[in-house]
Write a protein that holds these residues in place. Structure first.
Motif, PDB file in Angstrom:
ATOM      1  N   LEU A 245       0.832  -1.199   0.000  1.00 13.52           N
ATOM      2  CA  LEU A 245       0.000   0.000   0.000  1.00 13.52           C
ATOM      3  C   LEU A 245       0.862   1.242   0.000  1.00 13.52           C
ATOM      4  O   LEU A 245       0.644   2.195  -0.752  1.00 13.52           O
ATOM      5  CB  LEU A 245      -0.911  -0.033   1.242  1.00 13.52           C
ATOM      6  CG  LEU A 245      -1.907   1.085   1.404  1.00 13.52           C
ATOM      7  CD1 LEU A 245      -2.805   1.137   0.202  1.00 13.52           C
ATOM      8  CD2 LEU A 245      -2.738   0.857   2.649  1.00 13.52           C
ATOM      9  N   LYS A 246       1.913   1.212   0.849  1.00 15.77           N
ATOM     10  CA  LYS A 246       2.814   2.362   0.910  1.00 15.77           C
ATOM     11  C   LYS A 246       3.488   2.565  -0.454  1.00 15.77           C
ATOM     12  O   LYS A 246       3.633   3.679  -0.932  1.00 15.77           O
ATOM     13  CB  LYS A 246       3.868   2.081   1.992  1.00 15.77           C
ATOM     14  CG  LYS A 246       4.779   3.206   2.283  1.00 15.77           C
ATOM     15  CD  LYS A 246       4.426   3.847   3.634  1.00 15.77           C
ATOM     16  CE  LYS A 246       4.972   5.246   3.809  1.00 15.77           C
ATOM     17  NZ  LYS A 246       5.740   5.814   2.785  1.00 15.77           N
ATOM     18  N   ALA A 247       3.910   1.458  -1.086  1.00 17.82           N
ATOM     19  CA  ALA A 247       4.604   1.581  -2.383  1.00 17.82           C
ATOM     20  C   ALA A 247       3.685   2.185  -3.422  1.00 17.82           C
ATOM     21  O   ALA A 247       4.098   3.048  -4.208  1.00 17.82           O
ATOM     22  CB  ALA A 247       5.090   0.211  -2.842  1.00 17.82           C
ATOM     23  N   ILE A 248       2.430   1.742  -3.435  1.00 17.81           N
ATOM     24  CA  ILE A 248       1.508   2.279  -4.425  1.00 17.81           C
ATOM     25  C   ILE A 248       1.261   3.756  -4.169  1.00 17.81           C
ATOM     26  O   ILE A 248       1.218   4.563  -5.100  1.00 17.81           O
ATOM     27  CB  ILE A 248       0.189   1.495  -4.392  1.00 17.81           C
ATOM     28  CG1 ILE A 248       0.434   0.099  -4.932  1.00 17.81           C
ATOM     29  CG2 ILE A 248      -0.884   2.171  -5.186  1.00 17.81           C
ATOM     30  CD1 ILE A 248      -0.742  -0.767  -4.847  1.00 17.81           C
ATOM     31  N   TYR A 249       1.096   4.126  -2.893  1.00 19.05           N
ATOM     32  CA  TYR A 249       0.865   5.526  -2.583  1.00 19.05           C
ATOM     33  C   TYR A 249       2.038   6.380  -3.036  1.00 19.05           C
ATOM     34  O   TYR A 249       1.871   7.478  -3.566  1.00 19.05           O
ATOM     35  CB  TYR A 249       0.646   5.681  -1.081  1.00 19.05           C
ATOM     36  CG  TYR A 249       0.422   7.106  -0.643  1.00 19.05           C
ATOM     37  CD1 TYR A 249       1.391   7.795   0.062  1.00 19.05           C
ATOM     38  CD2 TYR A 249      -0.760   7.764  -0.942  1.00 19.05           C
ATOM     39  CE1 TYR A 249       1.188   9.098   0.466  1.00 19.05           C
ATOM     40  CE2 TYR A 249      -0.971   9.066  -0.549  1.00 19.05           C
ATOM     41  CZ  TYR A 249       0.004   9.733   0.151  1.00 19.05           C
ATOM     42  OH  TYR A 249      -0.190  11.026   0.537  1.00 19.05           O
ATOM     43  N   ASP A 250       3.265   5.860  -2.850  1.00 16.15           N
ATOM     44  CA  ASP A 250       4.431   6.648  -3.249  1.00 16.15           C
ATOM     45  C   ASP A 250       4.535   6.798  -4.755  1.00 16.15           C
ATOM     46  O   ASP A 250       5.089   7.769  -5.248  1.00 16.15           O
ATOM     47  CB  ASP A 250       5.709   5.977  -2.721  1.00 16.15           C
ATOM     48  CG  ASP A 250       5.837   6.112  -1.218  1.00 16.15           C
ATOM     49  OD1 ASP A 250       6.510   5.275  -0.603  1.00 16.15           O
ATOM     50  OD2 ASP A 250       5.255   7.062  -0.673  1.00 16.15           O
ATOM     51  N   GLN A 251       4.004   5.826  -5.491  1.00 13.95           N
ATOM     52  CA  GLN A 251       4.124   5.902  -6.936  1.00 13.95           C
ATOM     53  C   GLN A 251       3.173   6.913  -7.554  1.00 13.95           C
ATOM     54  O   GLN A 251       3.367   7.325  -8.682  1.00 13.95           O
ATOM     55  CB  GLN A 251       3.815   4.545  -7.563  1.00 13.95           C
ATOM     56  CG  GLN A 251       4.950   3.579  -7.471  1.00 13.95           C
ATOM     57  CD  GLN A 251       4.572   2.262  -8.095  1.00 13.95           C
ATOM     58  OE1 GLN A 251       3.452   2.055  -8.527  1.00 13.95           O
ATOM     59  NE2 GLN A 251       5.516   1.362  -8.144  1.00 13.95           N
TER      60      GLN A 251
END
Lengths: 334, 518, 179
Positions: free
Chosen positions: C71-77
């Motif tokens: 979830l964090k990775a997607i938000y950062d992208q």
């Protein structure tokens, strides 16, 4: 001096850049509305009356987003490919007669049909490069599929485009369109098989259902567009929309008699533009209808369909048309 | 079958008839393989429904729930906690692989000889030696597990092969799960699943909530087949309580379960359209699904989580004024079915994408113990509503839909025809519903005992095992969901096909990972 | 130019849906938004496949341990400006699974959330209402009249004041990002 100003006006405003841009956004809106209506829905409604400003809102919003370039991407190609692709596509559109004459030169030149088809190929190649330069596995697979599909279908496209050229006896788009208005019947009636084949090949070139494979979300996430954000994505989408207009404009010129039609009163350029736009919208409607009604082929079905069915059909169509013209139409004085 | 086991093994087994199915067969550890071998030799259609592991204090119980063509029995064994080793049965029956992995993961039992040991439901960096379902592990103690980074991916040995990761975030998949697909060009050679992204520890949580609260908890295992989960749990509890609910409640339960089946099948049929790029079909199916959601709201008060089925009957009665609305909606839906049938018969692009894709042979279906429309699409006619009728299904006439080709097209057609059968069932139930009370008041505390309950959820056979220890909270609740049983078939059918066929193939088994992971 | 920017952002919100360990109830209601009965495309909402294309992240589910990093990775992208909507009781606070092992419990423990839509599951109309409220909060608040020296301003406890403050915060955040 006046000529120079006139030329600038034609290139920038009408029927040049601004007009083509507005036409593109309008066709995008029409596509979304047709798709929505056929699916029992309503489509965009809130942006402007009836949602007509929706494509413009999408474009502006994308321009205001943060621009991200992945560290692993090939920077120059990644940054410039969308814009260059868009430019080439608009440039190709400038050769098509819209108000009785094309934007750049009054009647084109012999062979400009081939030139603008080549521009379309170059654009697709640039899109492939864009996807490849993003260095994302989905982008790479998506762009490879774009390339295989486009290169494959280019050959029947050229062959079928030669059919109306042969009947008109010229490779100049303006002449082909003019021929149809001076000789009574548009080519859709003289060579309907070519029209049907051209529509199918155009669907494949524009990557619309059932040939939607490069954009298939269920397999490829975003396809070649996966890593693009902001302004670059805006121009990628716009390029795709301009391709739709380009393909439909080709159909209009080659089969439906171009911008020529009855002039009732007043300036002829107004009526020619009107007929052009109306015919364009008819073609866009047909194309979108086909898109909505079918499912999506698999990539191997798309490719085998091309080499096994469409290419022989295109060859047959050309041969049949040549025979028909030589032994039936010319003696009849058509 | 039970007689055969008794005569073959004599004193080495203790048989209790009528317990945990047709009979509960208690054997010493190690003998379970021989019993299973005998059963497999006697009946070709024997298969594993579930393997329950449970903490019995000094030992860990490993119960094998086995179905044959005419009975359902449970083989109970135990292993000592200090040395929880037992022998695998995967060589005898490949469909047991996932079940053993789960018991190993959550309870720490070692199955010797298992071909692919490793974490199954828990993440890779789960602390060693902490087995969540053991009684001595408290939930607050295991909450501080650090979130795992991405898992390391083992590259294939052959350099020509490419490994493609599908998931956990992928537009095709509504839920997070990961599949590592090894391809040779465009042909798939191996599929390795990684589930557990939706594992919410529901079975452990059920042990610290009362029975009535657990109905709401079990319902939320899956938003799509929610009534079936509630009914599975409630049915098992009522068996422990040895009560019979009133006949009106049974009919109302059938209506709730069939409405659930209707909306689930229409959902899948639409979702299949989305996967093959047929957005229009998706929109049309979901448009026709909305009146069913209105019916569910009419009968229960909520669109998705009807919570209609509760311990002792149903929560709400059906008003006679609602019946005409139910009948009109169902009539309208029935009138739309010929249009969809005609699409499945005649639409060329759909047939190109679905026919001969993901073919599962009948023998494979039996060996892997698949259930539901996946089995019935391959000619393997299992349907709990017919094999072991529960609730009011014994009194309601309906057809069991079986297709024999075993490809994606057959499986979707099974679901399409079952939509019509569900409409028939609901109309019959509404016309013949008996009068009387719709709920019994039952005590909060359940006496000690254990029971199993099986029912036919939209995706297949759903299995519940409930054990109570006399308090007002259950001792162990074990759920075996239909997708859990069906995923191994996907691992088999995807091999040898193009990677572009994976979405269509996958959606035809109607996966529901929130059910699988619990 | 700010008005055109805000107008375009409000009229064209592209969403990405991520399931961080949900029971599917909320996800089905989100997908139902695209269907003829609710037709969210009227508002210009498009369901996008890639995080790079989306403005609004719709998160469902109680965030299991395995999904938290992703979830964090997607938000950062996602590119700025971006918004997160937590849909369902589980996404807001963990819902009925709060306290279980393997459950982080609530999206705001991992990424900042702009809007919460409670419900189990929330009806499609409720989700739509939440998204439209989020978009309208992007409109810059109307300028407040300066109070005269003699008048003391009353304490405003109406919800509009709270919403206006939230909108102000978002607009200021955008200004900082645009710099």
């Amino acid at each position: 001096m006046i000529d120079f100003l006139m030329l600038t006006f034609r290139i920038l405003i009408f029927p040049g850049f601004a007009f083509l841009l507005l036409l593109t956004l309008f066709c995008d809106w029409m596509e979304r509305k047709i798709e929505a209506r056929l699916q029992n829905r309503v489509g965009p409604m809130v942006a402007g009356p009836g949602g007509i400003l929706q494509p413009l809102a999408d474009f502006i919003k994308l321009l205001t987003k943060e621009d991200i370039t992945p560290r692993a991407a090939k920077k120059t190609i990644f940054k410039f490919a969308p814009l260059v692709a868009f430019t080439i596509m608009i440039f190709a559109l400038c050769f098509i007669p819209i108000d009785g004459a094309s934007v750049l030169s009054a009647n084109g030149f012999s062979g400009d049909l081939i030139i603008i088809l080549s521009f379309a190929t170059i654009t697709s190649f640039l899109l492939f490069l864009a996807g490849w330069a993003s260095c994302n596995p989905y982008g790479t697979i998506g762009s490879a599929r774009v390339l295989t599909q486009f290169l494959g279908y280019d050959i029947p496209l050229f062959l079928i485009a030669l059919t109306p050229a042969f009947i008109a006896g010229s490779l100049q788009i303006a002449n082909i369109a003019l021929f149809q208005s001076t000789h009574l019947w548009p080519f859709i009636i003289l060579a309907p098989w070519a029209f049907v084949l051209f529509i199918i090949t155009m669907q494949a070139e524009l990557e619309k259902d059932p040939f939607d494979v490069p954009h298939s979300e269920s397999e490829l996430v975003g396809g070649l567009e996966t890593e693009f954000t902001g302004a670059k994505l805006a121009f990628l989408h716009l390029t795709r929309d301009v391709q739709v207009v380009f393909g439909s404009a080709l159909v209009v010129e080659l089969f439906l008699g171009g911008p020529y039609g009855p002039v009732f009163f007043g300036a002829s350029w107004f009526w020619f533009t009107l007929w052009f736009v109306l015919k364009l919208l008819v073609v866009v409607t047909i194309s979108e209808y086909i898109t909505v009604v079918f499912a999506r082929f698999r990539i191997d079905q798309v490719l085998s369909g091309n080499w096994r069915i469409l290419l022989p059909a295109a060859l047959l169509s050309l041969m049949f048309t040549v025979a028909l013209v030589t032994w039936v139409y010319h003696p009849l004085g058509v | 079958m039970i007689g055969l086991i008794k005569s073959t093994f004599g004193d080495k087994v203790q048989i209790q008839l009528g317990q945990l199915g047709a009979a509960a067969i208690t054997v010493n550890n190690g003998l379970h393989r021989d019993v299973l071998k005998t059963m497999l030799a006697a009946d070709g259609k024997t298969g594993i429904t579930a393997i329950t592991g449970l903490d019995l204090g000094a030992t860990i119980g490993v119960y094998y729930h086995i179905h044959t063509s005419d009975v359902f029995v449970t083989i109970k064994t135990e292993v000592r906690k200090e040395n929880p080793k037992t022998q695998t049965i995967v060589d005898l029956h490949p469909g047991a692989a996932f079940h053993e992995l789960e018991v190993a993961d959550l309870l720490g039992v070692v199955f010797e000889g298992h071909p692919t040991p490793g974490h199954f439901v828990l993440s890779e960096n789960w602390p060693q030696g902490v087995y969540p379902l053991r009684k001595d592990v408290k939930v607050n103690e295991i909450k501080n597990v650090p979130t795992p980074a991405s898992e390391t991916i083992k590259l294939p040995e052959n350099e020509r092969l490419v490994k493609i990761i599908i998931g956990p975030q992928h537009p095709a998949l509504l839920e997070p799960e990961k599949f590592a697909v090894t391809v040779d060009g465009e042909t798939v050679t191996k599929v390795e699943p990684r589930i557990g992204y939706v594992h919410r520890g529901i079975e452990k949580a059920s042990e610290s909530r009362g029975y009535l609260q657990d109905v709401y908890l079990m319902e939320r295992i899956c938003g799509i087949c929610n009534s079936c989960h509630a009914y599975g749990f409630v049915g098992a509890v009522e068996k422990i309580l040895k009560t019979q609910v009133p006949p009106r409640a049974e009919y109302l339960r059938v209506i709730a379960l069939e409405l659930n089946r209707l909306h689930s099948h229409l959902l899948t049929l639409g979702h299949a359209g989305l996967e093959i790029g047929y957005e229009t079909l998706f929109q049309y199916f979901w448009r026709d699904r909305e009146p069913i959601m209105d019916l569910i709201e009419l009968t229960s008060g909520n669109r998705v989580y009807s919570s209609l089925i509760t311990i002792g009957g149903v929560r709400r009665d059906l008003k006679n004024t609602d019946i005409p609305k139910i009948k009109t909606t169902l009539k309208e839906l029935r009138a739309k079915l010929p249009f969809y049938r005609q699409i499945y018969e005649n639409e060329p692009t759909l047939k190109l994408r679905m026919k001969n894709v993901g073919v599962l042979s009948k023998q494979d279906a039996i060996n892997l113990s698949v259930v539901g429309p996946v089995a019935r699409g391959s000619g393997y006619d299992v349907d709990v509503r017919k094999d072991e009728p529960y609730s009011a299904y014994g009194e309601i006439p309906f057809k069991e839909i079986v297709y024999t080709t075993g490809d994606t097209w057959a499986r979707m057609n099974v679901r399409l025809d079952e939509v019509e059968e569900s409409i028939n069932i609901i109309e019959y139930a509404v016309d013949h519903i008996p009068s009387g009370p719709f709920r019994l008041e039952l005590p909060r505390s359940v006496p000690a005992g254990e029971a199993v309950h099986r029912l036919e959820a939209p995706r297949g056979e759903l299995f519940y095992y409930v054990r109570s220890n006399g308090t007002d909270m259950p001792d162990r609740v074990k759920v075996r969901t239909p997708t859990f049983a069906n995923i191994p078939s996907f691992l088999k059918t995807a091999i040898g096909e193009s990677i572009a066929d994976i979405p269509a193939n996958f959606v035809s088994l109607d996966p529901c990972f929130s059910c699988t992971d619990r | 130019m700010t008005d055109t920017k805000t107008w375009a952002r409000i009229k064209s919100p592209w969403v990405l849906h991520f399931n961080s360990g949900a029971c599917n109830g909320c996800d089905i209601e989100i997908v139902a938004l695209l269907t003829p009965k609710y037709d969210v495309e009227r508002f210009g909402v498009k369901l996008e496949p890639s995080p790079r294309h989306a403005d609004v992240l719709l998160v469902t589910g109680c965030v299991t341990q395995q999904c938290a990093e992703r979830l964090k990775a997607i938000y950062d992208q996602m590119p700025q400006p971006k918004f997160v909507v937590a849909i369902g009781a589980c996404a807001c606070s963990g819902g009925v699974f709060e306290g279980n092992y393997n459950v982080v419990g609530g999206v705001d423990k991992v990424i900042p959330v702009t809007a919460y839509i409670p419900g189990c599951p929330p009806r499609p109309e409720a989700i739509l209402d939440g998204v439209v409220k989020l978009l309208n909060a992007l409109n810059p608040p109307k300028p407040k009249k300066q109070p005269k020296q003699a008048e003391l301003p009353k304490e405003k406890t109406k919800p509009e004041a709270v919403e206006a403050q939230a909108a102000q915060g978002i607009v200021e955040e955008e200004k900082q990002v645009a710099k």
